[in-house]
Design a protein around this motif. Structure first.
Motif, PDB file in Angstrom:
ATOM      1  N   LEU A 281       0.987  -1.180  -0.042  1.00 47.55           N
ATOM      2  CA  LEU A 281       0.068   0.043   0.111  1.00 47.55           C
ATOM      3  C   LEU A 281       0.967   1.207  -0.071  1.00 47.55           C
ATOM      4  N   PRO A 282       0.556   2.299  -0.451  1.00 49.44           N
ATOM      5  CA  PRO A 282      -0.898   2.743  -1.317  1.00 49.44           C
ATOM      6  C   PRO A 282      -1.161   1.982  -2.728  1.00 49.44           C
TER       7      PRO A 282
ATOM      8  N   ALA B  95       2.977  -7.162   1.444  1.00 48.17           N
ATOM      9  CA  ALA B  95       1.761  -6.993   1.999  1.00 48.17           C
ATOM     10  C   ALA B  95       1.998  -6.028   2.925  1.00 48.17           C
ATOM     11  N   SER B  96       0.846  -5.607   3.346  1.00 45.17           N
ATOM     12  CA  SER B  96       0.791  -4.341   4.334  1.00 45.17           C
ATOM     13  C   SER B  96      -0.151  -4.664   5.640  1.00 45.17           C
ATOM     14  N   VAL B  97       0.442  -4.193   6.676  1.00 47.73           N
ATOM     15  CA  VAL B  97      -0.562  -4.163   7.783  1.00 47.73           C
ATOM     16  C   VAL B  97      -1.078  -2.729   8.140  1.00 47.73           C
ATOM     17  N   HIS B  98      -2.294  -2.239   8.212  1.00 46.30           N
ATOM     18  CA  HIS B  98      -2.697  -0.825   8.271  1.00 46.30           C
ATOM     19  C   HIS B  98      -3.690  -1.048   9.476  1.00 46.30           C
ATOM     20  N   ILE B  99      -4.129   0.222   9.844  1.00 39.93           N
ATOM     21  CA  ILE B  99      -5.126   0.525  10.541  1.00 39.93           C
ATOM     22  C   ILE B  99      -6.437   0.675   9.656  1.00 39.93           C
ATOM     23  N   VAL B 100      -7.622   0.290  10.239  1.00 41.49           N
ATOM     24  CA  VAL B 100      -8.746   0.292   9.155  1.00 41.49           C
ATOM     25  C   VAL B 100      -9.567   1.401   9.491  1.00 41.49           C
ATOM     26  N   THR B 101      -9.763   2.336   8.443  1.00 42.67           N
ATOM     27  CA  THR B 101     -10.654   3.422   8.411  1.00 42.67           C
ATOM     28  C   THR B 101     -11.796   3.236   7.596  1.00 42.67           C
TER      29      THR B 101
ATOM     30  N   ASP C 157      -8.768  -0.095   2.388  1.00 41.07           N
ATOM     31  CA  ASP C 157      -7.339  -0.167   2.516  1.00 41.07           C
ATOM     32  C   ASP C 157      -6.494   1.123   2.594  1.00 41.07           C
ATOM     33  N   GLY C 158      -7.067   2.150   3.372  1.00 39.35           N
ATOM     34  CA  GLY C 158      -6.476   3.432   3.241  1.00 39.35           C
ATOM     35  C   GLY C 158      -5.851   3.951   4.600  1.00 39.35           C
TER      36      GLY C 158
ATOM     37  N   GLY D 276       3.242  -1.535   9.088  1.00 35.33           N
ATOM     38  CA  GLY D 276       4.429  -2.542   8.629  1.00 35.33           C
ATOM     39  C   GLY D 276       4.247  -3.070   7.320  1.00 35.33           C
ATOM     40  N   GLN D 277       5.146  -3.333   6.613  1.00 39.27           N
ATOM     41  CA  GLN D 277       5.314  -3.902   5.242  1.00 39.27           C
ATOM     42  C   GLN D 277       6.414  -4.818   5.347  1.00 39.27           C
ATOM     43  N   ALA D 278       6.102  -6.084   4.388  1.00 38.06           N
ATOM     44  CA  ALA D 278       6.929  -6.918   4.009  1.00 38.06           C
ATOM     45  C   ALA D 278       7.121  -7.105   2.528  1.00 38.06           C
TER      46      ALA D 278
END
Ligand code: GAR
Length: 187
Positions: A112-113, A134-140, A144-145, A150-152
């Motif tokens: 992301l983005p 892959a990305s771990v993100h806060i859900v708003t 997926d924004g 964190g990313q791998a």
């Protein structure tokens, strides 16, 4: 320890990696509930076999608000304080996101983005990208924004198909999600 709820829709391999990571004494969370919109999700049986509380609620035949109220009630009854989406393939309503503001994270199979939404690996290959991830993100409220925690990254190799790339990314997802979630919940 923080009480974590995990939402899944299928296989649940990311959920399984989180459950396994929770066995470590220094892990800051315990998995209080695994819930699914698909009663037949393979991950539900996996969790139940290991003694993790599970909950299934199909959204079929009811308004979305009613479905989400049932999920919300199950999470609250289990004392859940934070939610991890792990292959949960249903959009949460703005109301649900607002009720859990800042306390829901998701893992998404792209850097992301780039490539929000579906078919991320096919789109990365079609674009000629040299790497994926892959990305771990806060859900708003934005799909997926939310803030990326964190990313791998993995290389895209000659001859890769969406499936071969997905498998390479998935192996990294399992490590990324457990580590990022632990760091986030430790704060
Ligand atoms: C994972 O690759 C996850 O990143 C992706 O679905 C897969 C679920 O696998 N999530 C999304 O595409 C979210 N839109 P799993 O059920 O084995 O964890």
């Amino acid at each position: 320890k923080k009480r974590l709820g995990i939402l899944i829709s299928g296989r649940g391999s990311n959920m399984a990696s989180l459950v396994e990571a929770a066995a470590a004494p220094d892990c800051p969370y315990t998995v209080a509930l695994v819930a699914s919109d698909k009663p037949e999700a393979a991950g539900l049986a996996w969790a139940a076999e290991r003694g993790v509380p599970t909950f299934a609620q199909s959204p079929k035949g009811m308004p979305k608000a009613e479905y989400e109220a049932k999920i919300d009630a199950a999470l609250r009854a289990a004392g859940v304080e934070a939610i991890a989406l792990a292959g949960y393939m249903r959009l949460l309503s703005d109301d649900f996101v607002a009720r859990w503001r800042g306390r829901i994270v998701n893992i998404h199979p792209s850097l992301l983005p780039k490539y929000k939404g579906l078919d991320t690996h096919a789109r990365a290959i079609a674009a000629g990208d040299a790497e994926a991830g892959a990305s771990v993100h806060i859900v708003t409220e934005e799909l997926d924004g939310g803030e990326v925690l964190g990313q791998a990254r993995v290389p895209i190799l000659p001859g890769d198909t969406a499936d071969s790339l997905a498998a390479r990314v998935l192996a990294e997802e399992h490590k990324l999600y457990a580590k990022t979630l632990a760091d986030w919940l430790r704060d």
